[in-house]
Design an enzyme around this catalytic site. Structure first.
Site, PDB file in Angstrom:
ATOM      1  NE  ARG A   5     -17.356 -28.944  40.180  1.00 18.77           N
ATOM      2  CZ  ARG A   5     -17.215 -27.946  41.048  1.00 18.77           C
ATOM      3  NH1 ARG A   5     -18.285 -27.482  41.688  1.00 18.77           N
ATOM      4  NH2 ARG A   5     -16.035 -27.404  41.270  1.00 18.77           N
ATOM      5  CD  GLU A  51     -23.163 -25.369  36.324  1.00 16.68           C
ATOM      6  OE1 GLU A  51     -22.381 -24.453  36.619  1.00 16.68           O
ATOM      7  OE2 GLU A  51     -23.528 -26.243  37.133  1.00 16.68           O
ATOM      8  CG  HIS A  61     -21.803 -23.396  39.870  1.00 15.93           C
ATOM      9  ND1 HIS A  61     -21.357 -24.451  39.118  1.00 15.93           N
ATOM     10  CD2 HIS A  61     -21.012 -23.387  40.988  1.00 15.93           C
ATOM     11  CE1 HIS A  61     -20.332 -25.046  39.735  1.00 15.93           C
ATOM     12  NE2 HIS A  61     -20.111 -24.411  40.868  1.00 15.93           N
TER      13      HIS A  61
END
Length: 358
Positions: free
Chosen positions: A267, A296, A333
């Site tokens: 993450r 993000e 990602h």
């Protein structure tokens, strides 16, 4: 016969059903019931996924509805009609949304993390949470290894230079992985998958996890202090929690005895980008492979907002450094985003729904 909905108390998926005659066999007897008695669970799909997800749920007798465009507020107006919903990361699931979901029995997240769902509140309402880390762990393991080897061998830099007509052999001399120590923080599905991929190398693999006794034949579990004292490469495989948010900051980085390489396929908010840049500039971090970034959005679909006056993307200073740095490798990602994982993620969700409700 007077109360047809009482049939809900019987779990039909554990029986052999003859759809033509509406008969099913339990272990000791045959039961017949009229069509009017049949009660099916309704599932709302909020993100597109592999077709097998809906196809197999249809075959199991669930009613499946799709809504990939309505706003969250519009979904809230009708979510009470559904027994379950399946989502990737389209929007956050908060208390207000869960309070509207008065019939909800489960939430299926086609992915590994649950940070976009108020899990504690959902579980307090008896809602079963289903995730699918088994579906994309292999993809994450392969991507992590690919990033590491690409960084060590300067593959992106060398490829770009050759395309520009440059043939710089000495400038692109690589580093071998053998003889190094790799440290994994987080040793669940993703960490174990990466450790498995590393078995072919002559290296030491250490892992640190808040859960005890998770080490195995592929990684030795150690304290965080020992990991920081020994590793040459650090790879993150942690969920987003209060413990892991901003975990990799300057204080954390400076506790490492040696300069090290960083891989993050977990993450983005686990790493403070401005501190990472300082460490890259000082040489404390030798290079970084980042599949995720702190910038993000929660949906993981976009990075930055666009300035409405100039129509230009607003990029933080730290990110501007990262995109220029030759010892930084960036991907959007996609570590768990393969053709195979798309199918496996969907299959995992179906299998867990079937196990729980059929």
């Amino acid at each position: 016969r007077k109360h047809k909905h009482s049939i809900l108390k019987y779990n039909f998926c554990h029986a052999e059903l003859d759809s033509a005659s509406h008969e099913f066999f339990t272990s000791n007897k045959l039961i017949r019931f009229p069509l009017s008695w049949e009660v099916k669970m309704k599932i709302l799909h909020l993100d597109t996924n592999h077709p097998l997800l809906i196809n197999q749920l249809n075959e199991l007798g669930f009613i499946n509805h799709e809504d990939y465009t309505s706003s969250k507020a519009e979904i809230e107006q009708k979510i009470h009609e559904y027994d379950g919903f399946i989502i990737r990361s389209r929007f956050s699931i908060d208390k207000k949304f869960l309070d509207a979901a008065t019939s909800m029995k489960f939430i299926g997240r086609v992915g590994a993390g649950l940070e976009n769902i108020d899990c504690e509140y959902a579980e307090s309402k008896g809602i079963h949470l289903i995730t699918a880390p088994e579906g994309n762990r292999n993809a994450v393991g392969e991507h992590s290894l690919g990033m590491l080897l690409s960084l060590f061998n300067k593959l992106n830099k060398a490829d770009r230079e050759v395309r520009e007509g440059k043939w710089l052999r000495e400038d692109n001399r690589g580093i071998e992985l053998d003889g190094k120590t790799v440290g994994l923080i987080g040793y669940g599905n993703m960490g174990k998958a990466f450790a498995k991929k590393l078995r072919g190398f002559d290296i030491d693999v250490l892992c640190y996890d808040i859960k005890p006794n998770v080490g195995d034949e592929n990684a030795k579990q150690v304290s965080l202090k020992e990991l920081q004292n020994k590793v040459d490469i650090l790879s993150l495989h942690t969920p987003q929690t209060p413990l892991t948010t901003n975990m990799v900051n300057m204080e954390f980085i400076n506790h490492f005895t040696k300069s090290f390489w960083l891989i993050n396929t977990a993450r983005g908010k686990s790493v403070v980008s401005s501190d990472l840049v300082l460490a890259l500039k000082s040489g404390k971090i030798l290079g970084a492979g980042l599949d995720v970034l702190e910038y993000e959005k929660a949906s993981f679909e976009n990075l930055f907002k666009t300035d409405v006056t100039s129509n230009a993307m607003q990029m933080p200073e730290a990110f501007q450094y990262l995109i220029r740095a030759e010892n930084v490798l960036l991907t959007p990602h996609v570590a768990g985003w393969t053709f195979e994982s798309k199918e496996k993620l969907a299959q995992t969700i179906v299998s867990k729904i079937k196990l729980k409700f059929c």
